[in-house]
Scaffold this motif. Structure first.
Motif, PDB file in Angstrom:
ATOM      1  N   SER A   1       1.305  -1.229  -0.203  1.00  0.00           N
ATOM      2  CA  SER A   1      -0.109   0.360   0.105  1.00  0.00           C
ATOM      3  C   SER A   1       1.082   1.200  -0.532  1.00  0.00           C
ATOM      4  O   SER A   1       0.538   2.010  -0.558  1.00  0.00           O
ATOM      5  N   LYS A   2       1.805   1.390   1.336  1.00  0.00           N
ATOM      6  CA  LYS A   2       3.267   2.511   1.218  1.00  0.00           C
ATOM      7  C   LYS A   2       3.718   2.445  -0.519  1.00  0.00           C
ATOM      8  O   LYS A   2       3.705   3.925  -0.937  1.00  0.00           O
ATOM      9  N   ARG A   3       3.951   1.492  -1.033  1.00  0.00           N
ATOM     10  CA  ARG A   3       5.161   1.319  -2.055  1.00  0.00           C
ATOM     11  C   ARG A   3       4.397   2.141  -3.489  1.00  0.00           C
ATOM     12  O   ARG A   3       4.414   2.741  -3.876  1.00  0.00           O
ATOM     13  N   ARG A   4       2.922   1.404  -3.234  1.00  0.00           N
ATOM     14  CA  ARG A   4       2.285   1.035  -4.805  1.00  0.00           C
ATOM     15  C   ARG A   4       0.836   2.396  -4.862  1.00  0.00           C
ATOM     16  O   ARG A   4       0.809   2.684  -5.943  1.00  0.00           O
ATOM     17  N   GLY A   5       1.101   2.326  -3.193  1.00  0.00           N
ATOM     18  CA  GLY A   5      -0.063   4.258  -3.503  1.00  0.00           C
ATOM     19  C   GLY A   5      -1.940   3.411  -3.224  1.00  0.00           C
ATOM     20  O   GLY A   5      -2.654   3.737  -3.890  1.00  0.00           O
ATOM     21  N   PHE A   6      -2.185   2.811  -2.224  1.00  0.00           N
ATOM     22  CA  PHE A   6      -3.202   1.935  -1.968  1.00  0.00           C
ATOM     23  C   PHE A   6      -3.315   3.177  -0.879  1.00  0.00           C
ATOM     24  O   PHE A   6      -4.221   3.928  -0.499  1.00  0.00           O
TER      25      PHE A   6
END
Length: 583
Positions: free
Chosen positions: A12-17
């Motif tokens: 989530s943090k890395r890809r943007g959720f």
RNA sequence: GCGGGUGUGGUCUAGUGGUAGGACCUGAGCCUUCCAAGCUCAUGGCCCGGGUUCAAAUCCCGGCACCCGCACCA
């Protein structure tokens, strides 16, 4: 410990959720922002929800304010009910509900007492800390609502709403008008709500600022049925009733909604209907049926206003069973309270098919006799007479004379001054407070569980693969387009493929890294299809479509690509039913 | 809010008072005909704020976040 939650948080943090809010200043717990992918995911979930409630149920959607006057929450019960009297042990520093302690130690009903009084009772009865026996500190209030003031200076007090529901209740008169007085009707609202939780610690599961999707269905009290119940009656749901929860070995049972209704497990058809609808909605999102149940609220946990309430609960790897939605029968609690507190008529009017004629006895003072006799007192006398029940008046009139007393003064009266008349009154309907059925959904939790239940790991070429198997309707990205290698001809073709795709499709383009790496990037965020442009494309204008779950590929003409992708993402055709176009 | 634990690039981690290092990821380039290949280069870090010290990622204090337990969850 690394569990699914950790893995999802990392992706989530890395890809943007999602990620912690205002993180550069050190986030505060209970606040999360949604990144680009999370925002798209939420948009898709909302859209599916609107599909059910607005398109299929024909409910109206409104937007009400998130800050509302104190009056609203005084009436709704949140000002008192949402506030807990707390006390802390001076020795071990543990916190307790002060009123509960007093009730445990004494016979007092401490629920409605002031803090001062509760503290006095603690002292008088020598109530001590249940944990260590230490002395308890002063009683203070903790209200879960965020308070603010409206306007400068000592303006009106306002609160951030703890649920979107109140906006729909206070707007009821307008809503009733826009619905031209008809019942039943439904209203929905999607928006933020705020609760200043003591210590939220479960990521997006428990937030201080969160998203709700709520529907309020206003119905006639005796008519808690639903015209479309037959559509869900055969739906099997896992129900976990009060009885089953209280039994030692009680387990949820899988049962058809129709049977649950017949056996009285679910109290009304309309509740059963929305349980069915909620199940369908959640499964549409990709929530795992085997990790979904409907649990009935126990008497003690049910809110003060609710008659019956069923929570849709999903099993989370880390958090256990968590509530995704609550479907409750709020009765007429809210409208009645707001009606009384605002002095406005929040009742509905129900027109009879035929106007009813009701014979009624009416007291009718003879003013032409009263006036000359009692002069300036006659008006007061007439009013007092009208207050007497007609039946009683008839008895009084049977006597020769009777007396009434006004402001200490006695007046002798008889049948010359007043009579009981029979009047026929026409009533074309009646007024009543509608009952409210409330399906209420926690969007943040639904979003998280959708990701968790879709998350999977498999092995591909002896290598572990992280893949989110999103259902196509929720997947943030519909299709990714890759040139096999960074070759000018392939890049140009790729652009043509992207151009040929509908604007409604969420598309990403990626040309960096090996083809395998690019497939993995999309697997990790759940993109169901990848289109690859290779050298054969230059020769015969065909491209490959690769399916996320199977990693199988087919070859399709560029001229067919838009149609094919649309069919696939709309589930009009299965991937394994497609064959490569003849070349 | 209380008690305990943890905090080093996006991720995983080495570093016990003296120049913060690696792997993966990401980006650029080379290479490359379909599933995280290789080579070169690059970006990026001691949770924040004080204190002790000539010198702090390291020691002390406070805050914040996360994890476990308690309490709370109309």
């Amino acid at each position: 410990m690394t569990d699914i939650y950790d893995k999802i948080t990392e992706i989530s943090k890395r890809r943007g959720f999602f990620w912690p809010s205002f993180d550069i200043y050190g986030s505060a717990s209970g606040f999360y922002d949604y990144g680009p992918l999370g925002t798209k995911l939420i948009k898709n979930i909302k859209s599916k929800w609107r599909d059910y409630y607005i398109n299929k149920e024909s409910f109206d959607e409104i937007i009400s304010t998130t800050i509302m006057s104190e009056d609203v929450f005084r009436a709704s019960g949140h000002l008192d009910g949402f506030e807990d009297a707390m006390t802390e042990c001076n020795n071990c520093n543990k916190s307790f509900r002060a009123d509960h302690l007093v009730e445990d130690f004494t016979e007092e009903q401490a629920d409605s007492l002031s803090n001062q009084k509760i503290y006095e009772l603690i002292k008088e009865n020598e109530v001590s800390c249940p944990a260590c026996g230490g002395e308890l500190g002063e009683v203070y209030n903790f209200n879960l609502m965020f308070k603010t003031s409206i306007g400068p200076g000592t303006g009106r007090n306002g609160y951030l709403r703890p649920e979107t529901a109140q906006g729909m209740f206070v707007d009821f008169p307008y809503l009733q008008d826009t619905n031209r007085g008809k019942l039943p009707f439904g209203v929905v609202q999607i928006g933020r709500a705020y609760r200043n939780e003591i210590s939220p610690r479960q990521g997006v599961i428990r937030l201080r600022e969160f998203l709700q999707m709520e529907a309020e269905v206003f119905v006639k009290p005796g008519e808690k049925n639903h015209p479309s119940f037959s559509k869900v009656k055969d739906e099997k749901v896992k129900l976990y009733s009060i009885d089953q929860q209280e039994e030692k070995e009680g387990k949820p049972q899988k049962i058809k909604l129709e049977e649950a209704l017949k056996s009285g497990l679910i109290g009304s058809e309309i509740l059963a209907y929305y349980i069915g609808l909620t199940k369908k909605f959640l499964l549409d999102l990709g929530i795992d049926q085997s990790k979904l149940r409907f649990r009935q609220h126990l008497d003690e946990e049910r809110a003060h206003y609710a008659e019956d309430c069923w929570d849709a609960e999903a099993k989370s790897d880390r958090f256990g069973w968590i509530e995704l939605a609550g479907i409750s029968d709020r009765t007429n609690y809210d409208l009645k309270k707001h009606g009384k507190n605002s002095n406005q008529d929040l009742r509905a009017f129900d027109k009879y098919k035929e106007p009813k004629k009701i014979e009624k006895k009416v007291i009718s003072p003879n003013m032409d006799k009263l006036g000359p006799k009692f002069k300036d007192k006659s008006k007061k006398i007439a009013e007092s007479l009208k207050d007497i029940r007609p039946e009683k008046m008839e008895k009084l009139l049977d006597k020769e004379k009777f007396e009434i007393e006004i402001d200490g003064e006695k007046f002798k009266l008889d049948d010359r001054y007043v009579e009981v008349e029979k009047k026929i009154e026409k009533r074309s309907g009646e007024r009543f407070y509608p009952h409210v059925i409330e399906p209420s959904y926690g969007l943040d939790r639904i979003t998280y569980i959708t990701i968790e239940h879709s998350y999977d790991e498999d092995v591909l070429d002896e290598e572990k693969r992280k893949v989110i198997r999103f259902n196509k309707i929720v997947s943030p990205i519909d299709v990714a387009v890759f040139p096999l290698i960074e070759d000018k001809k392939l890049l140009n073709k790729s652009q043509k493929v992207i151009d040929s795709l509908d604007n409604e499709l969420n598309t990403v383009y990626d040309e960096s890294g090996s083809i395998g790496r690019r497939y993995r990037r999309q697997d990790e965020i759940g993109t169901p299809y990848c289109i690859t442009i290779d050298h054969q494309t230059i020769e015969d204008n065909t491209v490959t479509i690769r399916e996320r779950d199977s990693t199988d590929q087919i070859r399709v003409k560029i001229s067919d690509i838009n149609t094919t992708i649309n069919k696939l993402t709309k589930n009009k055709v299965k991937f394994n039913e497609l064959t490569s176009s003849p070349t």
